[in-house]
Design a protein around this motif. Structure first.
Motif, PDB file in Angstrom:
ATOM      1  N   PRO A  64      76.243 125.628  21.326  1.00 45.89           N
ATOM      2  CA  PRO A  64      75.067 124.755  21.218  1.00 45.89           C
ATOM      3  C   PRO A  64      75.096 123.560  22.155  1.00 45.89           C
ATOM      4  N   ASP A  65      76.296 123.163  22.647  1.00 44.58           N
ATOM      5  CA  ASP A  65      76.413 121.986  23.509  1.00 44.58           C
ATOM      6  C   ASP A  65      76.650 122.337  24.973  1.00 44.58           C
ATOM      7  N   SER A  66      76.388 123.593  25.350  1.00 43.38           N
ATOM      8  CA  SER A  66      76.655 124.009  26.732  1.00 43.38           C
ATOM      9  C   SER A  66      75.854 123.200  27.742  1.00 43.38           C
ATOM     10  N   ILE A  67      74.799 122.558  27.290  1.00 42.44           N
ATOM     11  CA  ILE A  67      73.952 121.742  28.162  1.00 42.44           C
ATOM     12  C   ILE A  67      74.693 120.516  28.704  1.00 42.44           C
ATOM     13  N   PHE A  68      75.887 120.227  28.154  1.00 43.66           N
ATOM     14  CA  PHE A  68      76.699 119.083  28.574  1.00 43.66           C
ATOM     15  C   PHE A  68      77.986 119.555  29.262  1.00 43.66           C
ATOM     16  N   PRO A  69      77.907 120.119  30.479  1.00 42.76           N
ATOM     17  CA  PRO A  69      79.091 120.711  31.123  1.00 42.76           C
ATOM     18  C   PRO A  69      80.119 119.702  31.609  1.00 42.76           C
ATOM     19  N   ASN A  70      79.714 118.427  31.746  1.00 41.21           N
ATOM     20  CA  ASN A  70      80.646 117.448  32.308  1.00 41.21           C
ATOM     21  C   ASN A  70      81.856 117.196  31.413  1.00 41.21           C
ATOM     22  N   ASN A  71      81.830 117.690  30.180  1.00 39.08           N
ATOM     23  CA  ASN A  71      82.950 117.461  29.270  1.00 39.08           C
ATOM     24  C   ASN A  71      84.101 118.448  29.457  1.00 39.08           C
ATOM     25  N   TRP A  72      83.806 119.634  29.986  1.00 39.17           N
ATOM     26  CA  TRP A  72      84.880 120.626  30.113  1.00 39.17           C
ATOM     27  C   TRP A  72      85.374 120.807  31.533  1.00 39.17           C
ATOM     28  N   VAL A  73      84.649 120.271  32.521  1.00 40.36           N
ATOM     29  CA  VAL A  73      85.065 120.490  33.907  1.00 40.36           C
ATOM     30  C   VAL A  73      84.692 119.294  34.781  1.00 40.36           C
ATOM     31  N   SER A  74      85.518 119.058  35.807  1.00 41.72           N
ATOM     32  CA  SER A  74      85.155 118.108  36.863  1.00 41.72           C
ATOM     33  C   SER A  74      85.603 118.684  38.195  1.00 41.72           C
ATOM     34  N   PHE A  75      84.855 118.331  39.252  1.00 43.65           N
ATOM     35  CA  PHE A  75      85.085 118.869  40.592  1.00 43.65           C
ATOM     36  C   PHE A  75      85.391 117.720  41.542  1.00 43.65           C
ATOM     37  N   HIS A  76      86.471 117.834  42.318  1.00 43.33           N
ATOM     38  CA  HIS A  76      86.971 116.699  43.089  1.00 43.33           C
ATOM     39  C   HIS A  76      86.989 116.986  44.590  1.00 43.33           C
ATOM     40  N   ASP A  77      86.931 115.894  45.379  1.00 38.57           N
ATOM     41  CA  ASP A  77      86.747 116.054  46.819  1.00 38.57           C
ATOM     42  C   ASP A  77      87.964 116.620  47.538  1.00 38.57           C
ATOM     43  N   ASN A  78      89.124 116.719  46.864  1.00 35.73           N
ATOM     44  CA  ASN A  78      90.292 117.354  47.471  1.00 35.73           C
ATOM     45  C   ASN A  78      90.339 118.857  47.190  1.00 35.73           C
TER      46      ASN A  78
END
Length: 301
Positions: A64-78
């Motif tokens: 139900p909370d899949s609309i908030f992806p920033n909680n399970w993953v982050s993407f970094h410039d390296n």
């Protein structure tokens, strides 16, 4: 951004997300309203030249909370992708490797994956950029400790990403008690040249002074919001880049309408504002515009 298929109030997160409220309508209607708000939000972002990658949620899992992806993953410039341990068991099903394949197909390069999810076995959690506000310019990371933001794991993150940790406690009033705010990013938003923050939530004066000192030392303007404005998600904003390298501060319409004119003008001195109505998503999900966007800093292959 993840387009929902089974959005509703998540009973597993409601135990410590005091922003969630129950709507007395059927789940199918709630999901339909959330999809409409999602689609309008994406269109507004794209109309301003923001590059948005939309991924549909799957029917397979109860997320139900899949609309908030920033909680399970982050993407970094390296080139690093970071996976995080989640408090709610049904939120752990949101993690999807096929999303990484989609990003690579779009030309992004993934060089490394750091996976903290084994901490779930020990009851230890750190929910991505909900818990962590990373100052990428000054290599600092801010974190309000809670059940969803464990201090030792946050420090481990800072060591892995070579960040200086700024740790504090942020509370909100619930039934006459001061209880921890579940995510840092509902009381604080970090932009390139300014910070929107509800300092009233940091009850400890030394901790509050330490946070203020770090922000001021790094030359950012502090735009303070009240706790009442925070409840309208005025702290849940994200700065993004649109057409012609233009910066925008993105928020919900509820957040925008809660702001005073002087606060709006303070933000506009730094960048333009984008806002979109997210009432159903905010009410049932307890999250807002910032939570819906997992920004991609990965290098291009």
């Amino acid at each position: 951004m993840i387009r929902p298929v089974k959005f509703r109030m998540n009973e597993q997160t409601a135990v410590n997300n005091y922003f969630q409220e129950d709507l007395q309508i059927k789940n199918a209607e709630i999901n339909e309203k959330a999809q409409q708000e999602f689609d309008q939000f994406v269109k507004i972002l794209r109309d301003h030249g923001v590059h948005v990658i939309v991924v549909d949620d799957t029917e397979k899992n109860d997320t139900p909370d899949s609309i908030f992806p920033n909680n399970w993953v982050s993407f970094h410039d390296n080139g690093t992708v970071c996976l995080y341990p989640m408090f709610a068991e049904n939120r752990r099903k949101e993690r999807r490797e096929d999303i990484f394949d989609m990003l690579e197909e779009q030309g992004f390069e993934i060089k490394n994956i750091i996976d903290y999810t084994s901490a779930e076995d020990e009851g230890v959690f750190l929910e991505g950029t909900g818990s962590i506000l990373k100052d990428r310019i000054n290599q600092k990371a801010y974190c309000a400790l809670s059940e969803r933001a464990h201090e030792e794991l946050f420090i481990e993150f800072c060591e892995d990403f070579d960040c200086f940790p700024v740790i504090f406690h942020a509370n909100q009033s619930v039934d006459g008690k001061r209880l921890p705010i579940y995510h840092t990013n509902v009381m604080m938003a970090m932009a390139e040249t300014f910070v929107v923050i509800c300092l009233d939530t940091i009850d400890d004066k030394k901790e509050r002074k330490n946070v203020v000192d770090h922000i001021k030392k790094d030359g950012r303007e502090i735009i303070e919001i009240t706790e009442a404005q925070m409840y309208h998600f005025a702290g849940n904003m994200l700065q993004v880049i649109g057409a012609n390298d233009q910066r925008f501060m993105v928020m919900s319409s509820a957040a925008y309408n809660s702001l005073r004119e002087d606060q709006i003008q303070a933000i506009k001195r730094h960048c333009e504002i984008i806002h979109s109505p997210l009432d159903t998503i905010e009410t049932c999900g307890g999250g807002s515009a910032r939570c819906m966007m997992a920004e991609v800093f990965l290098p291009m292959a």
